[in-house]
Design a protein around this motif. Structure first.
Motif, PDB file in Angstrom:
ATOM      1  N   TYR A  37       4.829   6.697  -5.203  1.00 26.57           N
ATOM      2  CA  TYR A  37       4.047   5.928  -5.885  1.00 26.57           C
ATOM      3  C   TYR A  37       4.968   5.522  -6.956  1.00 26.57           C
ATOM      4  O   TYR A  37       5.242   4.206  -7.415  1.00 26.57           O
ATOM      5  N   TYR A  38       5.488   6.419  -7.752  1.00 29.09           N
ATOM      6  CA  TYR A  38       6.711   6.019  -8.667  1.00 29.09           C
ATOM      7  C   TYR A  38       7.804   5.131  -8.298  1.00 29.09           C
ATOM      8  O   TYR A  38       8.079   4.375  -9.190  1.00 29.09           O
ATOM      9  N   ASN A  39       7.973   5.373  -7.130  1.00 27.11           N
ATOM     10  CA  ASN A  39       9.165   4.512  -6.432  1.00 27.11           C
ATOM     11  C   ASN A  39       8.569   2.921  -6.429  1.00 27.11           C
ATOM     12  O   ASN A  39       9.371   1.989  -6.828  1.00 27.11           O
ATOM     13  N   ALA A  40       7.375   2.829  -5.971  1.00 27.78           N
ATOM     14  CA  ALA A  40       6.800   1.522  -5.803  1.00 27.78           C
ATOM     15  C   ALA A  40       6.556   0.894  -7.231  1.00 27.78           C
ATOM     16  O   ALA A  40       6.902  -0.355  -7.477  1.00 27.78           O
ATOM     17  N   VAL A  41       6.129   1.678  -8.188  1.00 28.35           N
ATOM     18  CA  VAL A  41       5.894   1.174  -9.641  1.00 28.35           C
ATOM     19  C   VAL A  41       7.244   0.775 -10.114  1.00 28.35           C
ATOM     20  O   VAL A  41       7.541  -0.468 -10.606  1.00 28.35           O
TER      21      VAL A  41
END
Length: 172
Positions: A146-150
């Motif tokens: 998720y953090y990577n997508a953000v």
């Protein structure tokens, strides 16, 4: 010449696999909002349209539709919402607080990672990245993804809102 032709066919086959669409109907069910990030933080704070607590998403691939059931909080009160949309290519077009293009990035039996582009009634564009789940725990690999997508959407990490700890709206 045969090698060149075979290579071209192989390249085209691999390229077409990159455009393969996810069969979203397998993700129909109960979902809870875990995290949401937006490049416009005002859209995901209490009282804002995307301060939303998901309860159920129905993907109907056969008819190309989506139905979402969620709650928004206004003045601390949970207000029930139902929103539907239609599939257009690799995203769902949904009219809610403007026009939205809702797209699945990744999903499995426990989590859904999604991206939404909202254009509000004033023409302001907001990008959102959402993580939905089925239980009360977020696995570390899902959170990292998720953090990577953000980061990929260039949304500041300080614009990530944890919905898990503030969800006191009715269960589905």
């Amino acid at each position: 010449m045969k090698v060149l032709l075979c290579s071209l066919v192989l390249i085209l086959l691999v390229a077409s696999q990159g455009d393969a669409q996810i069969d979203a109907s397998q993700f129909t069910g109960r979902w809870l909002t875990y995290y949401m990030a937006a490049n416009n933080i005002e859209k995901i704070t209490e009282g804002a349209p995307f301060y939303a607590f998901m309860r159920y998403i129905e993907f109907d691939e056969e008819n190309g539709t989506i139905l979402m059931h969620f709650y928004v909080k206004e003045n601390g009160e949970c207000i029930e919402k139902y929103v539907s949309g239609t599939k257009e290519g690799n995203f769902y077009a949904v009219d809610y607080a403007g026009h939205n293009e809702f797209q699945l990035i990744r999903g499995d039996e426990n989590t859904l990672l999604t991206h939404t582009v909202n254009v509000d009634e004033h023409g302001k564009e907001t990008e959102l990245v959402q993580l939905f789940g089925t239980g009360n725990n977020v696995e570390s690999q899902d959170k990292e993804e998720y953090y990577n997508a953000v980061r990929e959407k260039e949304i500041p990490e300080e614009n990530i809102v944890n919905f898990i700890d503030t969800d006191n709206c009715p269960e589905e």
